[in-house]
Design an enzyme around this catalytic site. Structure first.
Site, PDB file in Angstrom:
ATOM      1  N   GLY A 181       0.829  -1.203   0.000  1.00  0.00           N
ATOM      2  CA  GLY A 181       0.000   0.000   0.000  1.00  0.00           C
ATOM      3  C   GLY A 181       0.859   1.247   0.000  1.00  0.00           C
ATOM      4  O   GLY A 181       0.507   2.261   0.603  1.00  0.00           O
ATOM      5  N   LYS A 185      -9.099  -5.016  11.571  1.00  0.00           N
ATOM      6  CA  LYS A 185      -7.866  -4.512  12.177  1.00  0.00           C
ATOM      7  C   LYS A 185      -7.642  -5.125  13.561  1.00  0.00           C
ATOM      8  O   LYS A 185      -6.493  -5.343  13.975  1.00  0.00           O
ATOM      9  CB  LYS A 185      -7.921  -2.986  12.278  1.00  0.00           C
ATOM     10  CG  LYS A 185      -7.862  -2.280  10.928  1.00  0.00           C
ATOM     11  CD  LYS A 185      -6.535  -2.546  10.225  1.00  0.00           C
ATOM     12  CE  LYS A 185      -6.347  -1.702   8.992  1.00  0.00           C
ATOM     13  NZ  LYS A 185      -5.009  -1.879   8.378  1.00  0.00           N
ATOM     14  N   TYR A 219     -14.622  -2.844   9.572  1.00  0.00           N
ATOM     15  CA  TYR A 219     -13.243  -2.371   9.496  1.00  0.00           C
ATOM     16  C   TYR A 219     -12.520  -2.606  10.820  1.00  0.00           C
ATOM     17  O   TYR A 219     -11.381  -3.103  10.845  1.00  0.00           O
ATOM     18  CB  TYR A 219     -13.225  -0.888   9.140  1.00  0.00           C
ATOM     19  CG  TYR A 219     -11.836  -0.286   9.061  1.00  0.00           C
ATOM     20  CD1 TYR A 219     -11.079  -0.394   7.903  1.00  0.00           C
ATOM     21  CD2 TYR A 219     -11.286   0.388  10.155  1.00  0.00           C
ATOM     22  CE1 TYR A 219      -9.801   0.154   7.823  1.00  0.00           C
ATOM     23  CE2 TYR A 219     -10.010   0.936  10.093  1.00  0.00           C
ATOM     24  CZ  TYR A 219      -9.280   0.813   8.930  1.00  0.00           C
ATOM     25  OH  TYR A 219      -8.012   1.353   8.861  1.00  0.00           O
ATOM     26  N   SER A 258      -5.000   0.145  13.532  1.00  0.00           N
ATOM     27  CA  SER A 258      -5.822   1.343  13.670  1.00  0.00           C
ATOM     28  C   SER A 258      -6.216   1.487  15.136  1.00  0.00           C
ATOM     29  O   SER A 258      -6.280   0.495  15.872  1.00  0.00           O
ATOM     30  CB  SER A 258      -7.092   1.214  12.816  1.00  0.00           C
ATOM     31  OG  SER A 258      -8.009   2.248  13.110  1.00  0.00           O
ATOM     32  N   ASP A 299      -1.654  -7.379  -6.699  1.00  0.00           N
ATOM     33  CA  ASP A 299      -2.982  -7.462  -6.095  1.00  0.00           C
ATOM     34  C   ASP A 299      -2.874  -8.508  -4.998  1.00  0.00           C
ATOM     35  O   ASP A 299      -2.846  -9.711  -5.269  1.00  0.00           O
ATOM     36  CB  ASP A 299      -4.031  -7.873  -7.133  1.00  0.00           C
ATOM     37  CG  ASP A 299      -5.424  -8.024  -6.525  1.00  0.00           C
ATOM     38  OD1 ASP A 299      -5.568  -7.840  -5.291  1.00  0.00           O
ATOM     39  OD2 ASP A 299      -6.357  -8.337  -7.277  1.00  0.00           O
TER      40      ASP A 299
END
Length: 250
Positions: free
Chosen positions: A11, A155, A151, A138, A58
């Site tokens: 990323g 995480k 999400y 996160s 990917d």
């Protein structure tokens, strides 16, 4: 052949990932940046200079993790640091979330990252001199926020996996840690802000909820990653370092 350490940043073509790659290059690493956009990735690698290369990947494809690690070692000869940064966002009313959304979020944020950690650790074990794996999680791995449940869970799983992997890999001197950013000033954050009726008011509200009184900059997160990748962090493993201005301390 150069003896400079080698880092892989997934990323790494936008937002926090770009700044992490920049700081690692500045710290003396050779860096492979991975992502799905050939255009963005090539531009980032060109900006970083001769010590950086882009590998288009990917990570949700079958066999992608092992292939990316192989291409990294083919490029620079070894692997010393993995930064598991690739992720996608997800928001939505929990009772309206469908199975496909859950699978898509976990495929990128959790399953791909787990596969990559394992593939990287195998290579580091074979090299015989340890390594550092850094999972970008996160603040939401540790708290509940409306509409962010899927999400957060993706995480949160990586936070648990960080601790477990740190124990499994300690005999090989492979350190595994997590960095948990809070709200950070990235293009994604700006896009979200610009879509609101009163962006300035919302930006003030978000900042006021943070004890240090400001949104994180990507460099704040990257600096912690840079430390964890360095020899100075050689006795640190299984930790999760929050980079959120004191939000979780309230």
């Amino acid at each position: 052949m150069s003896t400079a350490p080698v880092a892989l940043v997934t990323g790494g073509t936008s937002g926090i990932g770009v700044v992490i790659a920049q700081q690692l290059v500045e710290a003396g690493h050779r860096v492979v940046v991975s992502g799905r956009s050939e255009q963005r990735g090539s531009a980032v690698a060109a900006e970083l200079g001769d010590r950086a290369r882009f590998v288009r990947t990917d990570l949700t494809a079958t066999g992608a993790a092992a292939d990316l690690i192989s291409r990294t070692t083919e490029t620079f000869g070894r692997l010393d640091v993995l930064v598991n940064n690739a992720a996608i966002d997800h928001t939505g009313e929990l009772l309206e979330v469908g199975e496909a959304e859950i699978r898509t979020t976990f495929e990128t944020n959790t399953f791909s990252a787990m596969n990559l950690l394992i593939a990287a650790a195998r290579t580091m074990r074979e090299q015989g001199d340890g390594g550092s794996i850094i999972n970008i999680t996160s603040r939401l791995a540790s708290i509940g926020v409306p509409t962010m449940g899927i999400y957060s869970a993706s995480k949160g799983a990586m936070l648990a996996f960080t601790k477990a992997a740190a124990i499994d890999l300690a005999p090989y001197n492979i350190r595994v840690n997590a960095v948990a950013p809070g709200m950070t000033r990235t293009p994604l954050y700006q896009e979200w802000l610009d879509g609101l009726p009163d962006p300035e008011a919302e930006a003030r509200r978000v900042a006021e909820a943070i004890p240090l009184g400001r949104i994180a900059e990507p460099a704040d997160v990257a600096a912690v990653v840079r430390f964890l990748a360095s020899p100075e962090a050689s006795y640190l493993t299984g930790a999760s370092i929050p980079v959120e201005g004191g939000y979780l301390a309230k």
